[in-house]
Design an enzyme around this catalytic site. Sequence first.
Site, PDB file in Angstrom:
ATOM      1  N   LYS A  13       0.822  -1.203   0.151  1.00 29.34           N
ATOM      2  CA  LYS A  13       0.026   0.051  -0.096  1.00 29.34           C
ATOM      3  C   LYS A  13       0.765   1.225   0.005  1.00 29.34           C
ATOM      4  O   LYS A  13       0.577   2.200  -0.593  1.00 29.34           O
ATOM      5  CB  LYS A  13      -0.906  -0.080   1.253  1.00 29.34           C
ATOM      6  CG  LYS A  13      -1.831  -1.117   1.537  1.00 29.34           C
ATOM      7  CD  LYS A  13      -2.854  -0.919   2.646  1.00 29.34           C
ATOM      8  CE  LYS A  13      -2.016  -0.908   3.887  1.00 29.34           C
ATOM      9  NZ  LYS A  13      -1.442  -2.350   4.525  1.00 29.34           N
ATOM     10  N   ARG A 171       1.019  -8.158  13.803  1.00 30.51           N
ATOM     11  CA  ARG A 171       0.487  -7.309  12.926  1.00 30.51           C
ATOM     12  C   ARG A 171      -0.631  -8.227  11.956  1.00 30.51           C
ATOM     13  O   ARG A 171      -1.753  -7.572  11.605  1.00 30.51           O
ATOM     14  CB  ARG A 171       1.468  -6.400  12.185  1.00 30.51           C
ATOM     15  CG  ARG A 171       2.172  -5.292  13.041  1.00 30.51           C
ATOM     16  CD  ARG A 171       3.660  -4.859  12.625  1.00 30.51           C
ATOM     17  NE  ARG A 171       3.533  -4.319  11.243  1.00 30.51           N
ATOM     18  CZ  ARG A 171       4.346  -4.581  10.214  1.00 30.51           C
ATOM     19  NH1 ARG A 171       5.711  -4.877  10.663  1.00 30.51           N
ATOM     20  NH2 ARG A 171       4.366  -3.613   9.347  1.00 30.51           N
TER      21      ARG A 171
HETATM   22  P1  ADP Z   1       1.801  -1.687   8.251  1.00 30.62           P
HETATM   23  O1  ADP Z   1       0.539  -1.541   7.376  1.00 30.62           O
HETATM   24  O2  ADP Z   1       3.002  -1.984   7.382  1.00 30.62           O
HETATM   25  O3  ADP Z   1       1.677  -2.450   9.329  1.00 30.62           O
HETATM   26  P2  ADP Z   1       1.829   1.001   9.164  1.00 30.62           P
HETATM   27  O4  ADP Z   1       3.192   1.898   9.083  1.00 30.62           O
HETATM   28  O5  ADP Z   1       0.577   1.347   8.422  1.00 30.62           O
HETATM   29  O6  ADP Z   1       2.454  -0.422   8.580  1.00 30.62           O
HETATM   30  O7  ADP Z   1       1.619   1.268  10.688  1.00 30.62           O
HETATM   31  C1  ADP Z   1       2.362   0.960  11.757  1.00 30.62           C
HETATM   32  C2  ADP Z   1       1.781   0.944  13.110  1.00 30.62           C
HETATM   33  O8  ADP Z   1       1.165   2.093  13.226  1.00 30.62           O
HETATM   34  C3  ADP Z   1       0.660  -0.190  13.198  1.00 30.62           C
HETATM   35  O9  ADP Z   1       1.100  -1.407  13.425  1.00 30.62           O
HETATM   36  C4  ADP Z   1      -0.112   0.545  14.385  1.00 30.62           C
HETATM   37  O10 ADP Z   1       0.578   0.376  15.621  1.00 30.62           O
HETATM   38  C5  ADP Z   1       0.100   1.864  13.978  1.00 30.62           C
HETATM   39  N1  ADP Z   1      -1.108   2.457  13.096  1.00 30.62           N
HETATM   40  C6  ADP Z   1      -1.004   2.940  11.725  1.00 30.62           C
HETATM   41  N2  ADP Z   1      -2.286   3.226  11.398  1.00 30.62           N
HETATM   42  C7  ADP Z   1      -3.224   2.791  12.504  1.00 30.62           C
HETATM   43  C8  ADP Z   1      -4.451   3.004  12.387  1.00 30.62           C
HETATM   44  N3  ADP Z   1      -5.403   3.344  11.299  1.00 30.62           N
HETATM   45  N4  ADP Z   1      -5.161   2.633  13.839  1.00 30.62           N
HETATM   46  C9  ADP Z   1      -4.398   2.151  14.657  1.00 30.62           C
HETATM   47  N5  ADP Z   1      -3.084   2.335  14.764  1.00 30.62           N
HETATM   48  C10 ADP Z   1      -2.481   2.436  13.518  1.00 30.62           C
END
Ligand code: ADP
Length: 218
Positions: A13, A171
Amino acid sequence: MKLVLLGPPGAGKGTQSVVLSKQYKIPHISTGDILREAVKAGLPLGIKAKSFMDKGELVPDEVVTGIVVERLKKPDVQKGYILDGFPRTLKQAEDLDKALAGMSSGIDMAVYFETSVKTAIERLCGRRVCKSCGFNYHVKNIPPKKEGVCDKCGGVLFQRPDDNEKTVMNRLKVYEDQTKPLIAYYTKKGLLKKVSGDLGVNELFKVLSNTFSDAKIA
Ligand code: ADP
Ligand code: ZN
């Protein structure tokens, strides 16, 4: 064009968002990036979020939704935006819809990047990120010319603290439990577009331009 990108961590993404954002000249809004910036800057938000992120748990809904709703009030989102990593729970999706109902218009499409668990694990565990410019590499699939050094800017490459195997597995479980229901949520609204997580960005452009009128893309 107002897009939500759905799919497990490791679906690509973030990588696709960067290209789409450039092509369509609309902002890429990644809650993960915003939270990591806050951690780096030592902001209260970052201090609050870090413990959840390190374990691969979700940061509480009200915290994340508040950030996004504020971001969507800025003038640069008028033409559209790409939401990457948000919403991630039903509550976030519902609150996003409520907030958008009070603004100009709702989401145009939720693009779901279908990706196998095996691929997701491989991608996440092998991912390396440039400390300076944020470009993503992969030890096998997208190796830098010189190990540990960014091709683009010469910066140092590092592994995200949550890209270790144990946290990756959590995750993916969190994704299954809390985020996957959003596929049904957006399907019911008639907004879901399923694509392969292995799609090249040109193929993705084709899917999007077949679906949107020029007016929405422009
Ligand atoms: P990925 O999709 O590779 O797991 P992200 O960079 O999108 O990584 O997110 C990393 C971390 O940030 C998540 O594991 C979570 O802890 C937090 N996070 C990101 N977006 C959200 C969201 N919409 N709601 C809750 N936590 C979030
Ligand atoms: Zn770099």
